[in-house]
Write an enzyme that holds these catalytic residues in place. Sequence first.
Site, short mmCIF file in Angstrom:
data_model
loop_
_atom_site.label_atom_id
_atom_site.label_comp_id
_atom_site.label_asym_id
_atom_site.label_seq_id
_atom_site.Cartn_x
_atom_site.Cartn_y
_atom_site.Cartn_z
N ARG A 1 -5.03 1.20 -8.19
CA ARG A 1 -3.84 0.77 -7.46
C ARG A 1 -3.84 -0.76 -7.42
NH1 ARG A 1 -4.76 5.40 -2.77
NH2 ARG A 1 -4.98 7.12 -4.28
N THR B 1 -6.72 18.59 -1.09
CA THR B 1 -6.29 17.70 -2.18
C THR B 1 -7.36 17.67 -3.26
OG1 THR B 1 -4.94 16.36 -0.70
CG2 THR B 1 -5.58 15.36 -2.77
N HIS C 1 0.07 12.95 -6.78
CA HIS C 1 -0.41 12.05 -5.73
C HIS C 1 0.52 10.85 -5.56
CE1 HIS C 1 -4.23 11.73 -3.32
NE2 HIS C 1 -3.66 10.57 -3.01
N TYR D 1 0.84 -1.20 0.00
CA TYR D 1 0.00 0.00 0.00
C TYR D 1 0.88 1.25 0.00
CZ TYR D 1 -3.32 3.57 1.35
OH TYR D 1 -4.07 4.72 1.38
N SER E 1 -3.92 13.38 7.48
CA SER E 1 -4.84 13.11 6.37
C SER E 1 -6.28 12.96 6.84
CB SER E 1 -4.41 11.82 5.66
OG SER E 1 -5.38 11.40 4.72
N ARG F 1 -0.18 7.76 -7.62
CA ARG F 1 -1.22 6.83 -7.17
C ARG F 1 -2.58 7.10 -7.80
NH1 ARG F 1 0.27 4.26 -2.47
NH2 ARG F 1 -1.74 4.40 -1.41
N ILE G 1 10.52 11.77 -3.94
CA ILE G 1 11.63 12.26 -3.11
C ILE G 1 12.22 11.10 -2.30
CG2 ILE G 1 12.31 13.88 -1.32
CD1 ILE G 1 11.28 15.25 -3.84
N MET G 2 13.48 10.78 -2.58
CA MET G 2 14.15 9.69 -1.86
C MET G 2 15.52 10.09 -1.35
SD MET G 2 12.18 6.95 -1.72
CE MET G 2 13.21 5.49 -1.58
N LYS H 1 -3.34 20.98 -3.13
CA LYS H 1 -2.43 19.88 -3.48
C LYS H 1 -2.99 19.07 -4.65
CE LYS H 1 -0.21 15.86 -1.27
NZ LYS H 1 -0.82 14.79 -2.08
N TYR I 1 -10.07 16.15 1.94
CA TYR I 1 -10.75 15.78 0.72
C TYR I 1 -12.16 16.37 0.81
CZ TYR I 1 -7.21 12.15 -0.22
OH TYR I 1 -6.05 11.48 -0.46
N ASP J 1 5.83 17.47 -4.25
CA ASP J 1 6.05 16.12 -3.73
C ASP J 1 6.19 15.13 -4.88
OD1 ASP J 1 3.53 15.29 -4.65
OD2 ASP J 1 2.58 15.34 -2.69
#
Length: 388
Positions: free
Chosen positions: A180, A171, A285, A38, A120, A288, A319-320, A261, A145, A316
């Site tokens: 997904r 969002t 997102h 997920y 969230s 996703r 980003i790692m 967003k 939302y 966003d």
Amino acid sequence: MKFERPFGGRQRRLARAQTIWDLRELARKRTPKVAFDYTDGAAEAEISLNRARDAFSDIEFRPAILRDVRDADTSAKVLGATTQLPFGIAPTGFTRMMHTAGETAGARAAERAGIPFTLSTMGTTAIEDVAAATGPNARNWFQLYMWTDRERSLALVERAAKAGFDTLVVTVDVPVAGARLRDVRNGMTVPPSITVSGALDALRRPWWWWDFLTTEPLAFASLDRWSGTVAELLDSMFDPTVGFDDLVWLRERWPGRILVKGVQTVDDAKRLAALGVDGIVLSNHGGRQLDRAPVPLHLLPAVAREVGNEVEIHLDTGIMHGADIVAALAHGARFILIGRAYLYGLMAGGEAGVDRTIDILRAQIVRTMKLLGVTSLEELEPRHVRLR
């Protein structure tokens, strides 16, 4: 020669993690497949997510030499207040399924680091409980939302304002749920159901299974009980008719700052700037929703040219590494939101794992800045980073 002790527990595991990818591997080993997928997965063929990560891999840094870089200031002014680092924690759903410490761990770690935490709508800790878990220095944001039932949306907004949340993150890229496929194949439901194969997978991770069975049952703190799939929940709860007028309606009812967003075109960025929002988040997102969506980093320079003087631009997806954050700031982003990177740390080690995520990114940002020859975020410019 010095031999390491064979056992060291969680702290040793986390200390050995030098990158977010290391935390991801720890998370994969310690978390059942349904929860890990997920977090880790994206929509359909996961092209949007992979392209976003590839975009950061393809950049070329252009350092200046012979600069005094003994000190590097990583603080930034974001939505009217100072944050100690140029990134914060993005809103994530199902968080207590990843680790039972859930949103509380993220909020506490964020407060210690002097950065914002975003709760969230689909969070598994109540608005009031997040506020109670953090102190006076916490900076909590609430992600919304827009529901078909506007009064339910307004009730959440009012609760967040009363609890001291200073920014509303709206969002706007979920008129319907993305496909997904990992979740579909894993039988992901709300609340999560445990299939036979899932139970066997969890038994290989007894620490997760024990926490899951001995802590408060997993539920969405802001939602009613639901027995269907994630996609069915999203399709029934979220309103595909939401428009720009709804943002005006929210603006009139929310006392703090508003971020929108899910912005993915220059035209929408310009329209939102004209509407008077405080900031926008360039985001697909996390890959996703719509597969093959625009890559936020590629979109950033054009948006910065058009509205960079009118609204704050946040970003966003993908980003790692701290260098990813530096690259985005150089091309006009004011702030970055991290989602998966935070959850990998949470799954790897609970609250201490979130601390480790922040520590890794902080060190990478400072090192990248110094190697580029800059000592403050304000010095970063497009000349420092070539986008291919």
